[in-house]
Design a protein around this motif. Structure first.
Motif, PDB file in Angstrom:
ATOM      1  N   ILE A  15     -10.453  -3.903  -8.317  1.00  0.00           N
ATOM      2  CA  ILE A  15      -9.231  -4.293  -9.032  1.00  0.00           C
ATOM      3  C   ILE A  15      -9.368  -3.979 -10.521  1.00  0.00           C
ATOM      4  O   ILE A  15      -8.398  -3.557 -11.164  1.00  0.00           O
ATOM      5  CB  ILE A  15      -8.896  -5.778  -8.793  1.00  0.00           C
ATOM      6  N   LEU A  16     -10.579  -4.130 -11.080  1.00  0.00           N
ATOM      7  CA  LEU A  16     -10.795  -3.701 -12.464  1.00  0.00           C
ATOM      8  C   LEU A  16     -10.552  -2.206 -12.612  1.00  0.00           C
ATOM      9  O   LEU A  16      -9.976  -1.745 -13.600  1.00  0.00           O
ATOM     10  CB  LEU A  16     -12.219  -4.025 -12.916  1.00  0.00           C
ATOM     11  N   VAL A  17     -11.000  -1.438 -11.623  1.00  0.00           N
ATOM     12  CA  VAL A  17     -10.784   0.011 -11.654  1.00  0.00           C
ATOM     13  C   VAL A  17      -9.284   0.301 -11.601  1.00  0.00           C
ATOM     14  O   VAL A  17      -8.781   1.160 -12.333  1.00  0.00           O
ATOM     15  CB  VAL A  17     -11.532   0.715 -10.504  1.00  0.00           C
ATOM     16  N   GLY A  69      -5.754  -5.987  -1.037  1.00  0.00           N
ATOM     17  CA  GLY A  69      -4.553  -5.215  -0.726  1.00  0.00           C
ATOM     18  C   GLY A  69      -3.307  -5.837  -1.332  1.00  0.00           C
ATOM     19  O   GLY A  69      -2.432  -5.146  -1.856  1.00  0.00           O
ATOM     20  N   ALA A  70      -3.223  -7.169  -1.263  1.00  0.00           N
ATOM     21  CA  ALA A  70      -2.069  -7.870  -1.826  1.00  0.00           C
ATOM     22  C   ALA A  70      -2.047  -7.754  -3.346  1.00  0.00           C
ATOM     23  O   ALA A  70      -0.984  -7.571  -3.953  1.00  0.00           O
ATOM     24  CB  ALA A  70      -2.095  -9.344  -1.408  1.00  0.00           C
ATOM     25  N   ILE A  71      -3.212  -7.847  -3.976  1.00  0.00           N
ATOM     26  CA  ILE A  71      -3.285  -7.723  -5.437  1.00  0.00           C
ATOM     27  C   ILE A  71      -2.902  -6.312  -5.869  1.00  0.00           C
ATOM     28  O   ILE A  71      -2.184  -6.122  -6.855  1.00  0.00           O
ATOM     29  CB  ILE A  71      -4.679  -8.136  -5.951  1.00  0.00           C
ATOM     30  N   VAL A  72      -3.359  -5.310  -5.116  1.00  0.00           N
ATOM     31  CA  VAL A  72      -2.991  -3.921  -5.420  1.00  0.00           C
ATOM     32  C   VAL A  72      -1.474  -3.762  -5.346  1.00  0.00           C
ATOM     33  O   VAL A  72      -0.843  -3.201  -6.249  1.00  0.00           O
ATOM     34  CB  VAL A  72      -3.701  -2.941  -4.462  1.00  0.00           C
ATOM     35  N   ALA A  73      -0.866  -4.261  -4.268  1.00  0.00           N
ATOM     36  CA  ALA A  73       0.594  -4.157  -4.126  1.00  0.00           C
ATOM     37  C   ALA A  73       1.305  -4.899  -5.255  1.00  0.00           C
ATOM     38  O   ALA A  73       2.279  -4.392  -5.832  1.00  0.00           O
ATOM     39  CB  ALA A  73       1.025  -4.700  -2.761  1.00  0.00           C
ATOM     40  N   PHE A 101      -2.513  -2.474   4.138  1.00  0.00           N
ATOM     41  CA  PHE A 101      -2.748  -3.453   5.189  1.00  0.00           C
ATOM     42  C   PHE A 101      -3.779  -2.948   6.194  1.00  0.00           C
ATOM     43  O   PHE A 101      -4.537  -3.743   6.761  1.00  0.00           O
ATOM     44  CB  PHE A 101      -1.429  -3.814   5.885  1.00  0.00           C
ATOM     45  N   TYR A 102      -3.834  -1.653   6.411  1.00  0.00           N
ATOM     46  CA  TYR A 102      -4.846  -1.085   7.304  1.00  0.00           C
ATOM     47  C   TYR A 102      -6.238  -1.340   6.735  1.00  0.00           C
ATOM     48  O   TYR A 102      -7.157  -1.705   7.470  1.00  0.00           O
ATOM     49  CB  TYR A 102      -4.612   0.425   7.469  1.00  0.00           C
ATOM     50  N   TYR A 103      -6.368  -1.167   5.440  1.00  0.00           N
ATOM     51  CA  TYR A 103      -7.668  -1.436   4.835  1.00  0.00           C
ATOM     52  C   TYR A 103      -8.065  -2.887   5.053  1.00  0.00           C
ATOM     53  O   TYR A 103      -9.151  -3.200   5.529  1.00  0.00           O
ATOM     54  CB  TYR A 103      -7.680  -1.123   3.328  1.00  0.00           C
ATOM     55  N   GLN A 104      -7.174  -3.788   4.676  1.00  0.00           N
ATOM     56  CA  GLN A 104      -7.472  -5.213   4.710  1.00  0.00           C
ATOM     57  C   GLN A 104      -7.643  -5.724   6.143  1.00  0.00           C
ATOM     58  O   GLN A 104      -8.539  -6.515   6.416  1.00  0.00           O
ATOM     59  CB  GLN A 104      -6.315  -5.971   4.040  1.00  0.00           C
ATOM     60  N   GLY A 105      -6.794  -5.258   7.053  1.00  0.00           N
ATOM     61  CA  GLY A 105      -6.775  -5.818   8.394  1.00  0.00           C
ATOM     62  C   GLY A 105      -7.619  -5.094   9.419  1.00  0.00           C
ATOM     63  O   GLY A 105      -7.920  -5.655  10.478  1.00  0.00           O
ATOM     64  N   VAL A 106      -7.993  -3.844   9.140  1.00  0.00           N
ATOM     65  CA  VAL A 106      -8.754  -3.069  10.118  1.00  0.00           C
ATOM     66  C   VAL A 106     -10.034  -2.501   9.514  1.00  0.00           C
ATOM     67  O   VAL A 106     -11.136  -2.784   9.977  1.00  0.00           O
ATOM     68  CB  VAL A 106      -7.905  -1.915  10.717  1.00  0.00           C
ATOM     69  N   LEU A 158      -8.474   1.991  -3.092  1.00  0.00           N
ATOM     70  CA  LEU A 158      -8.906   0.891  -2.236  1.00  0.00           C
ATOM     71  C   LEU A 158      -9.689   1.382  -1.022  1.00  0.00           C
ATOM     72  O   LEU A 158     -10.762   0.870  -0.711  1.00  0.00           O
ATOM     73  CB  LEU A 158      -7.692   0.073  -1.781  1.00  0.00           C
ATOM     74  N   LEU A 159      -9.189   2.384  -0.334  1.00  0.00           N
ATOM     75  CA  LEU A 159      -9.830   2.802   0.909  1.00  0.00           C
ATOM     76  C   LEU A 159     -11.114   3.592   0.697  1.00  0.00           C
ATOM     77  O   LEU A 159     -11.968   3.623   1.580  1.00  0.00           O
ATOM     78  CB  LEU A 159      -8.854   3.584   1.790  1.00  0.00           C
ATOM     79  N   SER A 160     -11.282   4.202  -0.451  1.00  0.00           N
ATOM     80  CA  SER A 160     -12.546   4.898  -0.723  1.00  0.00           C
ATOM     81  C   SER A 160     -13.612   3.952  -1.256  1.00  0.00           C
ATOM     82  O   SER A 160     -14.798   4.271  -1.246  1.00  0.00           O
ATOM     83  CB  SER A 160     -12.334   6.049  -1.717  1.00  0.00           C
ATOM     84  N   SER A 161     -13.207   2.762  -1.714  1.00  0.00           N
ATOM     85  CA  SER A 161     -14.133   1.853  -2.396  1.00  0.00           C
ATOM     86  C   SER A 161     -15.368   1.463  -1.586  1.00  0.00           C
ATOM     87  O   SER A 161     -16.463   1.397  -2.158  1.00  0.00           O
ATOM     88  CB  SER A 161     -13.402   0.601  -2.899  1.00  0.00           C
ATOM     89  N   PRO A 162     -15.284   1.215  -0.278  1.00  0.00           N
ATOM     90  CA  PRO A 162     -16.529   0.819   0.405  1.00  0.00           C
ATOM     91  C   PRO A 162     -17.585   1.913   0.438  1.00  0.00           C
ATOM     92  O   PRO A 162     -18.780   1.627   0.468  1.00  0.00           O
ATOM     93  CB  PRO A 162     -16.064   0.453   1.823  1.00  0.00           C
TER      94      PRO A 162
END
Length: 199
Positions: A15-17, A69-73, A101-106, A158-162
């Motif tokens: 989120i800082l990024v 995901g919610a904070i990003v949105a 939501f795919y990131y957060q939920g799956v 978000l999705l590349s972060s892990p």
């Protein structure tokens, strides 16, 4: 002014990024707090209003937001001029929200389960396995540099972060490796990583 409760070198670093990418650092108050770490260090911080003592946690007046995901949105909707989101009415709004939501939920649950070596048919029926999640990313990146096309967006962040944090989880898929490298080479990520490393 929105306030982000953040613990250095944690999930909230993404989120800082995002804040750095959006150029809104002067419009967000960041409060560093402690959290319980996997190595047993840290612990709950009385300054952190998150109901579970976790980060990231965003407050904005009386409103509050948890889950990345919610904070990003929330932030990309609040500051649409930054261009990292897809506002209501945009033809990619649905795809944008779906990836968040795919990131957060799956994706994150599947990565954690794979890392913990936990496997069960119910998990596959509920989510998917890691190979299926990787295949979904690869399919989306076929013929385009980013998940939504030619332009980098908050879903890429978000999705590349892990894969920045868990290089052992990096897939062998060359299109995903190239995408992660493009995302890692962003100046905002480099700047935040340097700042976090100095703490």
């Amino acid at each position: 002014m929105p306030t982000l409760y953040h613990a250095p070198n944690s999930r909230s670093t993404s989120i800082l990024v995002l804040i750095e990418e959006m150029g809104i650092a002067d419009r967000i108050d960041v409060i560093d707090v402690t959290v319980a770490r996997q190595d047993g260090s840290g612990g709950p911080d009385p300054r952190n209003p998150h109901p579970e003592g976790k980060v990231p946690y965003l407050t904005d007046g009386e409103d509050h937001v948890r889950e990345r995901g919610a904070i990003v949105a929330y932030l990309t909707d609040k500051f649409p001029e930054a261009g990292l989101g897809r506002p209501v009415g945009h033809p990619q709004r649905g795809a944008y929200l779906s990836w968040l939501f795919y990131y957060q939920g799956v994706m994150e649950p599947v990565l954690v389960l794979d890392w913990a070596k936990i496997d069960h048919p119910v998990l596959h029926a509920t989510f998917c396995d890691l190979q299926a999640a990787i295949a979904r990313l690869s399919e989306a990146l076929d013929g385009q540099p980013y998940l939504l096309g030619d332009e980098y967006s908050a879903v890429d962040l978000l999705l590349s972060s892990p894969f920045h944090w868990l290089p052992d989880a990096m897939p062998k898929d060359l299109s995903i490796q190239a995408w992660v490298k493009r995302c890692a080479n962003r100046p905002a990520l480099k700047a935040v990583t340097e700042r976090e490393g100095a703490k």
